[in-house]
Scaffold this motif. Structure first.
Motif, short mmCIF file in Angstrom:
data_model
loop_
_atom_site.label_atom_id
_atom_site.label_comp_id
_atom_site.label_asym_id
_atom_site.label_seq_id
_atom_site.Cartn_x
_atom_site.Cartn_y
_atom_site.Cartn_z
N TYR A 52 0.37 -0.95 0.28
CA TYR A 52 0.21 -0.51 0.32
C TYR A 52 0.70 0.93 -0.23
O TYR A 52 0.78 2.40 -1.36
N ASP A 53 1.87 0.90 0.38
CA ASP A 53 2.85 2.44 0.82
C ASP A 53 3.37 2.52 -0.34
O ASP A 53 4.06 3.87 -1.31
N VAL A 56 1.20 4.53 -2.43
CA VAL A 56 1.15 6.04 -1.71
C VAL A 56 2.01 6.62 -3.06
O VAL A 56 1.84 7.74 -3.18
N HIS A 57 3.12 5.75 -3.15
CA HIS A 57 4.50 6.75 -3.79
C HIS A 57 4.14 6.53 -5.08
O HIS A 57 4.42 7.72 -5.70
N ARG A 59 1.30 6.99 -6.61
CA ARG A 59 0.07 8.55 -6.64
C ARG A 59 -0.92 7.52 -7.08
O ARG A 59 -1.83 8.39 -7.57
N GLU A 60 -1.01 6.31 -6.66
CA GLU A 60 -1.93 5.21 -7.12
C GLU A 60 -3.08 5.38 -5.67
O GLU A 60 -4.51 4.86 -5.85
N ALA A 61 -2.59 5.63 -4.33
CA ALA A 61 -3.81 5.40 -3.11
C ALA A 61 -3.34 6.73 -1.99
O ALA A 61 -2.46 7.35 -2.74
N ARG A 62 -3.47 7.19 -1.52
CA ARG A 62 -4.08 8.41 -0.91
C ARG A 62 -3.12 7.92 0.51
O ARG A 62 -2.94 6.61 1.01
N PRO A 63 -2.74 8.61 1.12
CA PRO A 63 -1.88 8.29 2.55
C PRO A 63 -2.73 7.52 3.20
O PRO A 63 -3.75 8.20 4.09
N ARG A 101 7.89 5.46 5.27
CA ARG A 101 6.54 5.51 5.31
C ARG A 101 5.62 7.20 5.22
O ARG A 101 5.40 7.45 4.23
N THR A 104 6.20 11.07 1.32
CA THR A 104 6.03 10.39 0.11
C THR A 104 5.69 11.06 -0.81
O THR A 104 5.92 12.09 -0.44
N TRP A 107 3.85 14.69 -1.28
CA TRP A 107 3.48 15.52 0.26
C TRP A 107 5.34 16.38 0.66
O TRP A 107 5.37 16.83 0.16
#
Length: 210
Positions: A52-53, A56-57, A59-63, A101, A104, A107
């Motif tokens: 999942y992290d 996020v990297h 940009r396919e999911a939110r933190p 983590r 990111t 951010w």
């Protein structure tokens, strides 16, 4: 001004914790300053970088919530202070995982193959307080200070635009009287924002003189 002090040690009786306490007390000598402590072990921060992290990297999911909360802590801070023991000539896994983590893409920085790297943390000042058992000669002989500069100062914080204002090696932690390190930590906290406030005063005086 506000500081976030991050502690990476499981034992609240450790020198690491005592140093963080001294930094905090030094900051508090100026009532216009404030601080927050992030005790990663006590707060049970999960340092594992998962699939999942990675999403996020990319940009396919939110933190996730725990990461977003840490980012908000840093957003509130003018200074970030990392206080940690040196494990195997590096930082503890929980602190490395916190950086992995929390800092990111999207951010701490913005990157994609199609665009130029954008560094988002240019307003953040970083202070490193690393606790080591060996003496200064041992670290100098094997180039640890240079490795620290390459791995942490350049490899992590410069990549995000943050500047490392001070980098302290508190050595001989198991053989030297800790009072020397504790006094240095308190001094760090007391002087943490001195330069920034002096710059603000100079700017205000310059404006009033116009």
């Amino acid at each position: 001004m506000h500081a976030l002090i991050v502690i990476a040690h499981h034992d609240s009786r450790s020198l690491t914790h005592s140093l963080a306490t001294q930094v905090a007390e030094g900051i508090s000598t100026d009532p216009t300053n404030s601080f927050e402590i992030a005790d990663l072990s006590a707060e049970a921060f999960d340092p594992r970088f998962t699939a999942y992290d990675l999403a996020v990297h990319h940009r396919e999911a939110r933190p996730p919530a725990d990461v977003a909360a840490e980012q908000m802590r840093i957003d509130r801070a003018d200074a970030l202070i990392l206080v940690y023991p040196i494990y195997w000539w590096s930082m503890p896994a929980i602190l490395k995982g916190w950086i992995d983590r929390v800092f990111t893409n999207g951010w701490a920085f913005d990157f994609s193959p199609e665009t130029t790297l954008v560094k988002n943390l240019s307003k953040l000042q970083v202070h490193l307080v690393a606790v080591g058992g060996a003496d200064k000669g041992t670290y100098a002989r094997y180039g640890y200070a240079d490795a620290m500069k390459t791995q942490i100062e350049h490899g992590i914080f410069d990549y995000c635009g943050a500047s490392v204002a001070t980098s302290e090696l508190m050595l001989e932690s198991e053989s030297r009287d800790p009072i020397f390190h504790l006094e240095a930590a308190r001094s760090l906290g007391r002087n943490l924002f001195s330069a920034s406030k002096e710059c603000v005063r100079d700017e205000e005086n310059s404006i009033s003189a116009v």
